[in-house]
Design a protein around this motif. Structure first.
Motif, PDB file in Angstrom:
ATOM      1  N   LEU A  96      12.281 -33.927 -25.325  1.00 61.14           N
ATOM      2  CA  LEU A  96      12.544 -33.248 -26.322  1.00 61.14           C
ATOM      3  C   LEU A  96      11.706 -31.846 -26.694  1.00 61.14           C
ATOM      4  O   LEU A  96      12.136 -31.391 -27.409  1.00 61.14           O
ATOM      5  CB  LEU A  96      12.563 -34.427 -27.211  1.00 61.14           C
ATOM      6  CG  LEU A  96      12.229 -34.883 -28.401  1.00 61.14           C
ATOM      7  CD1 LEU A  96      13.614 -34.215 -28.792  1.00 61.14           C
ATOM      8  CD2 LEU A  96      11.625 -35.716 -28.985  1.00 61.14           C
ATOM      9  N   LEU A  97      10.484 -32.390 -26.217  1.00 59.10           N
ATOM     10  CA  LEU A  97       9.756 -31.678 -26.807  1.00 59.10           C
ATOM     11  C   LEU A  97       9.614 -30.130 -25.884  1.00 59.10           C
ATOM     12  O   LEU A  97       9.653 -28.696 -27.143  1.00 59.10           O
ATOM     13  CB  LEU A  97       8.128 -31.258 -25.598  1.00 59.10           C
ATOM     14  CG  LEU A  97       7.252 -30.374 -25.729  1.00 59.10           C
ATOM     15  CD1 LEU A  97       6.934 -30.566 -27.600  1.00 59.10           C
ATOM     16  CD2 LEU A  97       6.226 -31.342 -24.899  1.00 59.10           C
ATOM     17  N   GLU A 102      12.361 -24.376 -27.878  1.00 58.44           N
ATOM     18  CA  GLU A 102      13.035 -23.487 -28.017  1.00 58.44           C
ATOM     19  C   GLU A 102      13.275 -23.089 -29.465  1.00 58.44           C
ATOM     20  O   GLU A 102      13.651 -22.078 -29.547  1.00 58.44           O
ATOM     21  CB  GLU A 102      14.298 -24.110 -27.227  1.00 58.44           C
ATOM     22  CG  GLU A 102      15.072 -23.138 -26.538  1.00 58.44           C
ATOM     23  CD  GLU A 102      14.368 -21.535 -25.661  1.00 58.44           C
ATOM     24  OE1 GLU A 102      15.459 -20.654 -26.320  1.00 58.44           O
ATOM     25  OE2 GLU A 102      14.116 -22.303 -24.856  1.00 58.44           O
ATOM     26  N   MET A 103      13.907 -24.675 -30.134  1.00 60.82           N
ATOM     27  CA  MET A 103      14.406 -24.392 -30.864  1.00 60.82           C
ATOM     28  C   MET A 103      13.335 -23.309 -32.789  1.00 60.82           C
ATOM     29  O   MET A 103      13.857 -22.955 -33.385  1.00 60.82           O
ATOM     30  CB  MET A 103      14.419 -25.572 -31.928  1.00 60.82           C
ATOM     31  CG  MET A 103      15.933 -26.068 -30.886  1.00 60.82           C
ATOM     32  SD  MET A 103      16.728 -27.596 -31.774  1.00 60.82           S
ATOM     33  CE  MET A 103      17.096 -27.179 -33.801  1.00 60.82           C
ATOM     34  N   GLY A 104      12.037 -23.467 -32.483  1.00 58.37           N
ATOM     35  CA  GLY A 104      10.795 -23.138 -33.439  1.00 58.37           C
ATOM     36  C   GLY A 104      10.813 -21.651 -32.478  1.00 58.37           C
ATOM     37  O   GLY A 104       9.487 -21.769 -33.517  1.00 58.37           O
ATOM     38  N   GLY A 105      10.767 -21.789 -31.788  1.00 63.79           N
ATOM     39  CA  GLY A 105       9.986 -20.355 -31.239  1.00 63.79           C
ATOM     40  C   GLY A 105       8.677 -20.868 -30.646  1.00 63.79           C
ATOM     41  O   GLY A 105       7.949 -19.165 -30.728  1.00 63.79           O
ATOM     42  N   GLY A 106       8.227 -21.366 -30.114  1.00 63.61           N
ATOM     43  CA  GLY A 106       7.027 -21.496 -29.715  1.00 63.61           C
ATOM     44  C   GLY A 106       7.564 -20.872 -27.946  1.00 63.61           C
ATOM     45  O   GLY A 106       8.233 -21.106 -27.197  1.00 63.61           O
ATOM     46  N   GLU A 107       5.927 -21.300 -27.448  1.00 62.96           N
ATOM     47  CA  GLU A 107       5.697 -20.686 -26.398  1.00 62.96           C
ATOM     48  C   GLU A 107       6.704 -21.877 -25.360  1.00 62.96           C
ATOM     49  O   GLU A 107       6.244 -22.810 -25.403  1.00 62.96           O
ATOM     50  CB  GLU A 107       4.255 -20.780 -25.676  1.00 62.96           C
ATOM     51  CG  GLU A 107       3.620 -22.483 -26.014  1.00 62.96           C
ATOM     52  CD  GLU A 107       2.023 -22.196 -25.559  1.00 62.96           C
ATOM     53  OE1 GLU A 107       1.929 -22.026 -23.916  1.00 62.96           O
ATOM     54  OE2 GLU A 107       1.325 -21.726 -26.379  1.00 62.96           O
ATOM     55  N   PRO A 108       7.047 -20.659 -24.209  1.00 61.90           N
ATOM     56  CA  PRO A 108       7.828 -22.037 -23.222  1.00 61.90           C
ATOM     57  C   PRO A 108       6.753 -22.986 -22.669  1.00 61.90           C
ATOM     58  O   PRO A 108       5.305 -22.923 -22.856  1.00 61.90           O
ATOM     59  CB  PRO A 108       8.101 -21.008 -21.916  1.00 61.90           C
ATOM     60  CG  PRO A 108       8.121 -19.294 -22.766  1.00 61.90           C
ATOM     61  CD  PRO A 108       7.035 -20.086 -23.862  1.00 61.90           C
ATOM     62  N   ALA A 109       7.849 -24.039 -21.883  1.00 64.87           N
ATOM     63  CA  ALA A 109       6.815 -25.171 -21.822  1.00 64.87           C
ATOM     64  C   ALA A 109       5.822 -24.697 -20.386  1.00 64.87           C
ATOM     65  O   ALA A 109       4.590 -25.663 -20.161  1.00 64.87           O
ATOM     66  CB  ALA A 109       8.162 -26.383 -21.292  1.00 64.87           C
ATOM     67  N   GLU A 110       6.542 -24.291 -19.949  1.00 64.31           N
ATOM     68  CA  GLU A 110       5.822 -23.369 -18.151  1.00 64.31           C
ATOM     69  C   GLU A 110       4.391 -23.363 -18.694  1.00 64.31           C
ATOM     70  O   GLU A 110       3.005 -23.091 -18.109  1.00 64.31           O
ATOM     71  CB  GLU A 110       5.854 -22.838 -17.874  1.00 64.31           C
ATOM     72  CG  GLU A 110       7.595 -23.011 -16.661  1.00 64.31           C
ATOM     73  CD  GLU A 110       9.010 -23.025 -17.912  1.00 64.31           C
ATOM     74  OE1 GLU A 110       8.762 -22.183 -18.578  1.00 64.31           O
ATOM     75  OE2 GLU A 110       9.222 -23.475 -18.062  1.00 64.31           O
TER      76      GLU A 110
END
Length: 115
Positions: A96-97, A102-110
């Motif tokens: 979910l995070l 991804e949808m919000g254009g935030g930094e990738p999980a890694e």
């Protein structure tokens, strides 16, 4: 101060076992009980906090903690998401995070996990 647990317990309407739990930290002391204890011992409530390090900001336990700011209004959707997410297994929380990032254009999980 010359009192025993039974003396304090009688004054507060508690058993000495309950006073022992307060002393050991098994049970928390409510503000009203702390006030009653201070009256019983004839001290100011601040007596119980002597020697503790002062906190630089009211309500903040850590001096170097970043300030949390709300730069977006809470909506019924964000409130519901925050209520439902903890009930999910950790694997689904992570999915979910990642989807939200991804949808919000935030930094990738890694990159975010490394930070």
């Amino acid at each position: 101060m010359g009192f025993n647990q039974s003396d304090l317990g009688r004054a507060l309407g508690l058993t000495f076992q309950q006073i022992q739990k307060y002393e050991k930290g098994t049970n928390r002391v409510s503000a009203s009980k702390l006030w009653q204890m201070a009256r019983f011992f004839k001290v100011d409530v601040s007596y119980f906090f002597e020697g503790l390090a002062p906190v630089s900001q009211p309500g903040m336990a850590e001096n170097d903690a970043p300030v949390f700011t709300h730069d977006f209004p809470a909506t019924r959707y964000t409130i519901e998401l925050s209520r439902l997410a903890p009930a999910l297994p950790a694997r689904k929380q992570k999915l979910l995070l990642e989807m939200a990032r991804e949808m919000g254009g935030g930094e990738p999980a890694e990159e975010a996990d490394a930070a």
